[in-house]
Design a protein around this motif. Structure first.
Motif, PDB file in Angstrom:
ATOM      1  N   SER A  69      55.663 -29.810  -5.911  1.00 11.34           N
ATOM      2  CA  SER A  69      55.489 -28.369  -6.066  1.00 11.34           C
ATOM      3  C   SER A  69      55.839 -27.881  -7.474  1.00 11.34           C
ATOM      4  O   SER A  69      56.791 -28.355  -8.107  1.00 11.34           O
ATOM      5  N   THR A  70      55.054 -26.914  -7.919  1.00 10.46           N
ATOM      6  CA  THR A  70      55.332 -26.239  -9.194  1.00 10.46           C
ATOM      7  C   THR A  70      55.783 -24.803  -8.957  1.00 10.46           C
ATOM      8  O   THR A  70      55.897 -24.019  -9.898  1.00 10.46           O
ATOM      9  N   HIS A  71      56.040 -24.476  -7.681  1.00 12.86           N
ATOM     10  CA  HIS A  71      56.311 -23.088  -7.318  1.00 12.86           C
ATOM     11  C   HIS A  71      57.755 -22.889  -6.864  1.00 12.86           C
ATOM     12  O   HIS A  71      58.302 -23.682  -6.103  1.00 12.86           O
ATOM     13  N   TYR A  72      58.340 -21.826  -7.330  1.00  7.93           N
ATOM     14  CA  TYR A  72      59.680 -21.422  -6.890  1.00  7.93           C
ATOM     15  C   TYR A  72      59.594 -20.966  -5.432  1.00  7.93           C
ATOM     16  O   TYR A  72      58.612 -20.327  -5.044  1.00  7.93           O
ATOM     17  N   ARG A  75      60.209 -25.786  -6.514  1.00  6.14           N
ATOM     18  CA  ARG A  75      59.703 -26.472  -7.694  1.00  6.14           C
ATOM     19  C   ARG A  75      60.328 -27.866  -7.824  1.00  6.14           C
ATOM     20  O   ARG A  75      61.535 -28.035  -7.711  1.00  6.14           O
ATOM     21  N   ILE A 106      47.500 -22.983  -3.537  1.00  5.26           N
ATOM     22  CA  ILE A 106      48.823 -23.283  -4.081  1.00  5.26           C
ATOM     23  C   ILE A 106      49.000 -24.762  -4.405  1.00  5.26           C
ATOM     24  O   ILE A 106      49.570 -25.131  -5.442  1.00  5.26           O
ATOM     25  N   SER A 107      48.496 -25.657  -3.538  1.00 10.68           N
ATOM     26  CA  SER A 107      48.650 -27.086  -3.797  1.00 10.68           C
ATOM     27  C   SER A 107      47.755 -27.554  -4.932  1.00 10.68           C
ATOM     28  O   SER A 107      48.097 -28.498  -5.665  1.00 10.68           O
ATOM     29  N   GLN A 109      47.121 -25.819  -7.516  1.00 10.72           N
ATOM     30  CA  GLN A 109      47.882 -25.453  -8.714  1.00 10.72           C
ATOM     31  C   GLN A 109      48.916 -26.520  -9.047  1.00 10.72           C
ATOM     32  O   GLN A 109      49.161 -26.817 -10.219  1.00 10.72           O
ATOM     33  N   ASP A 110      49.507 -27.127  -8.021  1.00  8.46           N
ATOM     34  CA  ASP A 110      50.421 -28.254  -8.254  1.00  8.46           C
ATOM     35  C   ASP A 110      49.669 -29.419  -8.895  1.00  8.46           C
ATOM     36  O   ASP A 110      50.156 -30.049  -9.840  1.00  8.46           O
TER      37      ASP A 110
END
Length: 214
Positions: A69-72, A75, A106-107, A109-110
């Motif tokens: 993951s790149t998301h808070y 992350r 969202i994935s 974007q990862d």
């Protein structure tokens, strides 16, 4: 945001009949017949792990794709998401899982930051395990884990991916065009298969692609 959804009435949800349990049939082994669009598909005995992996890749219409993951607030942590897949039209198995993706997801974007991922497919996606009373975690309810890199495809391979996906997931052709959809493949680097008691077995990509799902 448009969320990816699995196609209802998947091939894998067709009626399944176990016609030769290896425990009862001895040397005949076990064959699982799935009544699909073009007839019955046969899965080899559990010890033929490369063929079982190919069968799952062709029969399953969706899988759990795990990215970093790149998301808070997660992350840097593993993050699993469901994606529709197809390795070919019902009668044309390539062994390559193709996907229809958008950068709005969202994935995805990862994957734009780190294309490494794993993809899990399970016999629990068919009716067989439920009919046999097997829990999805039971080794007899076989599953495969692919690891590798998700890559965008173009040209003739994109044409193949389009036919593979749209034939198995017909609603895809009506998904919002302003989402800039593109075709991608899971480029397989390694394979783990659990199909019987005794632990997972590794299958090389060479053995996997040399096998057939039937």
């Amino acid at each position: 945001l448009f969320f990816l959804s699995e196609r209802q009435g998947s091939l894998a949800e067709s009626s399944a009949t176990w016609v030769g349990d290896s425990r009862a049939m001895g040397p005949l082994g076990g064959l699982l017949l799935l009544a699909g669009v073009t007839g019955a598909l046969q899965v080899p005995p559990r010890n033929e792990t490369a063929r079982i992996a190919r069968f799952l890749a062709h029969t399953c219409d969706w899988g759990a794709l795990a990215t970093i993951s790149t998301h808070y607030p997660v992350r840097g942590q593993p993050f699993a998401n469901v994606f529709s897949i197809s390795d070919g039209e019902v009668s044309k198995s390539s062994g390559v899982p193709y996907m229809y993706l958008t950068a709005m997801e969202i994935s995805v974007q990862d994957l734009q930051v780190n294309g490494n991922a794993s993809l899990t497919l399970s016999l629990a996606q068919t009716s067989y395990c439920r009919k046999k009373g097997y829990d999805p975690q039971n080794p007899l309810c076989a599953h495969v884990i692919f690891y590798g890199v998700v890559e965008k495809v173009n040209g003739t391979e994109a044409d193949f991916a389009k036919r593979a996906l749209f034939s198995r997931h017909p609603e895809m052709k009506d998904w919002p065009p302003d989402h800039d959809w593109f075709f991608a493949k899971f480029n397989i680097a390694g394979i783990w298969v659990l199909s019987h008691f005794g632990g997972m077995e590794m299958v090389t990509p060479k053995d996997y692609f040399n096998a057939t799902p039937y």
